[in-house]
Design a protein around this motif. Sequence first.
Motif, PDB file in Angstrom:
ATOM      1  N   TYR A  15      96.021  18.266  26.985  1.00 46.14           N
ATOM      2  CA  TYR A  15      96.126  17.286  25.899  1.00 46.14           C
ATOM      3  C   TYR A  15      96.588  15.930  26.439  1.00 46.14           C
ATOM      4  N   ILE A  16      97.627  15.938  27.258  1.00 52.26           N
ATOM      5  CA  ILE A  16      98.149  14.691  27.830  1.00 52.26           C
ATOM      6  C   ILE A  16      97.086  14.016  28.706  1.00 52.26           C
ATOM      7  N   ALA A  17      96.378  14.806  29.502  1.00 50.45           N
ATOM      8  CA  ALA A  17      95.355  14.246  30.396  1.00 50.45           C
ATOM      9  C   ALA A  17      94.226  13.580  29.608  1.00 50.45           C
ATOM     10  N   ARG A  18      93.950  14.080  28.422  1.00 51.01           N
ATOM     11  CA  ARG A  18      92.867  13.523  27.610  1.00 51.01           C
ATOM     12  C   ARG A  18      93.256  12.234  26.880  1.00 51.01           C
ATOM     13  N   GLN A  19      94.558  11.935  26.850  1.00 58.93           N
ATOM     14  CA  GLN A  19      95.033  10.744  26.144  1.00 58.93           C
ATOM     15  C   GLN A  19      94.952   9.518  27.054  1.00 58.93           C
ATOM     16  N   ASN A  20      95.192   8.381  26.476  1.00 62.26           N
ATOM     17  CA  ASN A  20      95.228   7.119  27.222  1.00 62.26           C
ATOM     18  C   ASN A  20      96.310   7.217  28.295  1.00 62.26           C
ATOM     19  N   ALA A  21      95.920   7.068  29.539  1.00 62.55           N
ATOM     20  CA  ALA A  21      96.837   7.260  30.670  1.00 62.55           C
ATOM     21  C   ALA A  21      97.977   6.245  30.697  1.00 62.55           C
ATOM     22  N   THR A  22      97.859   5.138  29.981  1.00 65.64           N
ATOM     23  CA  THR A  22      98.898   4.113  30.051  1.00 65.64           C
ATOM     24  C   THR A  22     100.004   4.311  29.015  1.00 65.64           C
ATOM     25  N   LEU A  66     101.483  11.786  32.675  1.00 67.55           N
ATOM     26  CA  LEU A  66     101.202  12.400  33.978  1.00 67.55           C
ATOM     27  C   LEU A  66     101.734  11.526  35.100  1.00 67.55           C
ATOM     28  N   MET A  67     102.407  12.150  36.040  1.00 65.26           N
ATOM     29  CA  MET A  67     102.896  11.454  37.241  1.00 65.26           C
ATOM     30  C   MET A  67     101.876  11.567  38.378  1.00 65.26           C
ATOM     31  N   LYS A  68     101.004  12.547  38.274  1.00 67.72           N
ATOM     32  CA  LYS A  68     100.021  12.777  39.328  1.00 67.72           C
ATOM     33  C   LYS A  68      98.624  12.601  38.768  1.00 67.72           C
ATOM     34  N   ASP A  69      97.733  12.222  39.618  1.00 61.13           N
ATOM     35  CA  ASP A  69      96.326  12.087  39.252  1.00 61.13           C
ATOM     36  C   ASP A  69      95.796  13.469  38.871  1.00 61.13           C
ATOM     37  N   PRO A  70      95.217  13.618  37.660  1.00 61.02           N
ATOM     38  CA  PRO A  70      94.724  14.933  37.231  1.00 61.02           C
ATOM     39  C   PRO A  70      93.612  15.485  38.121  1.00 61.02           C
ATOM     40  N   ASN A  71      93.011  14.647  38.953  1.00 60.98           N
ATOM     41  CA  ASN A  71      91.996  15.111  39.894  1.00 60.98           C
ATOM     42  C   ASN A  71      92.613  15.812  41.101  1.00 60.98           C
ATOM     43  N   VAL A  73      95.660  17.724  40.832  1.00 55.92           N
ATOM     44  CA  VAL A  73      96.522  18.832  40.408  1.00 55.92           C
ATOM     45  C   VAL A  73      95.645  20.040  40.110  1.00 55.92           C
ATOM     46  N   THR A  74      95.836  21.113  40.865  1.00 53.47           N
ATOM     47  CA  THR A  74      94.993  22.300  40.687  1.00 53.47           C
ATOM     48  C   THR A  74      95.594  23.257  39.659  1.00 53.47           C
ATOM     49  N   ALA A  75      94.734  24.078  39.105  1.00 50.22           N
ATOM     50  CA  ALA A  75      95.181  25.122  38.188  1.00 50.22           C
ATOM     51  C   ALA A  75      96.146  26.067  38.897  1.00 50.22           C
ATOM     52  N   ALA A  76      95.923  26.338  40.175  1.00 49.96           N
ATOM     53  CA  ALA A  76      96.818  27.213  40.941  1.00 49.96           C
ATOM     54  C   ALA A  76      98.231  26.632  40.989  1.00 49.96           C
ATOM     55  N   THR A  77      98.344  25.348  41.246  1.00 49.36           N
ATOM     56  CA  THR A  77      99.649  24.692  41.287  1.00 49.36           C
ATOM     57  C   THR A  77     100.352  24.798  39.941  1.00 49.36           C
ATOM     58  N   LEU A 126      91.161  29.269  41.146  1.00 51.50           N
ATOM     59  CA  LEU A 126      92.219  28.415  40.607  1.00 51.50           C
ATOM     60  C   LEU A 126      92.441  27.158  41.437  1.00 51.50           C
ATOM     61  N   GLN A 127      92.253  27.259  42.749  1.00 55.25           N
ATOM     62  CA  GLN A 127      92.418  26.083  43.604  1.00 55.25           C
ATOM     63  C   GLN A 127      91.226  25.137  43.499  1.00 55.25           C
ATOM     64  N   ASP A 128      90.124  25.668  43.022  1.00 58.15           N
ATOM     65  CA  ASP A 128      88.899  24.877  42.900  1.00 58.15           C
ATOM     66  C   ASP A 128      88.834  24.086  41.592  1.00 58.15           C
ATOM     67  N   LYS A 129      89.713  24.388  40.647  1.00 53.93           N
ATOM     68  CA  LYS A 129      89.702  23.729  39.341  1.00 53.93           C
ATOM     69  C   LYS A 129      90.917  22.822  39.212  1.00 53.93           C
ATOM     70  N   THR A 130      90.652  21.570  38.847  1.00 53.87           N
ATOM     71  CA  THR A 130      91.731  20.600  38.680  1.00 53.87           C
ATOM     72  C   THR A 130      92.050  20.405  37.202  1.00 53.87           C
ATOM     73  N   LEU A 131      93.166  19.778  36.955  1.00 55.88           N
ATOM     74  CA  LEU A 131      93.541  19.439  35.586  1.00 55.88           C
ATOM     75  C   LEU A 131      92.480  18.555  34.950  1.00 55.88           C
ATOM     76  N   ALA A 132      91.911  17.640  35.713  1.00 62.00           N
ATOM     77  CA  ALA A 132      90.841  16.782  35.190  1.00 62.00           C
ATOM     78  C   ALA A 132      89.657  17.618  34.733  1.00 62.00           C
ATOM     79  N   MET A 133      89.290  18.616  35.511  1.00 66.45           N
ATOM     80  CA  MET A 133      88.178  19.491  35.128  1.00 66.45           C
ATOM     81  C   MET A 133      88.511  20.270  33.862  1.00 66.45           C
ATOM     82  N   LEU A 134      89.730  20.809  33.794  1.00 65.10           N
ATOM     83  CA  LEU A 134      90.132  21.560  32.613  1.00 65.10           C
ATOM     84  C   LEU A 134      90.133  20.695  31.363  1.00 65.10           C
TER      85      LEU A 134
END
Length: 140
Positions: A15-22, A66-71, A73-77, A126-134
């Motif tokens: 949800y947070i990743a889908r919102q305005n990053a600023t 988000l403090m990290k780029d969603p691209n 951050v992996t699902a595994a992390t 899980l390592q192949d999927k990022t938060l951005a992808m999710l």
Amino acid sequence: MLSKKTKYGLKALIYIARQNATAPVLISDISEKEQIPKKFLEAILLDLKKFGILGSKKGKGGGYYLMKDPNTVTAATLIRVLDGPIAMLPCVSLNFYERCDDCPDEDACSLHHFLENVRDSTLNMLQDKTLAMLAGLGEY
């Protein structure tokens, strides 16, 4: 099976990743839109902040971001941060290894070898999927 903590944490991060990053996102907005109990969500978001995945801003215009780029951050992390080991048994865990008390020889244990393969397959996915992808922000 994912715990509710992990399920809700992933839903909140998506949800947070889908919102305005600023602009920080209010806990009440996440709770309402994703049907997550607010008190439970507060604890989850604090854990994610502690691990450096989220930041927060207090006061008017405050919330979580988000403090990290969603691209990156992996699902595994995320699962490890929220739930701990990905492996089904501690004797096959890469980061949380513990020898099983009832196993005299891991090298001869068929269950150990089978669950190593399960771990590796799961971990690869899980390592192949990022938060951005999710969040639908990157290619799946």
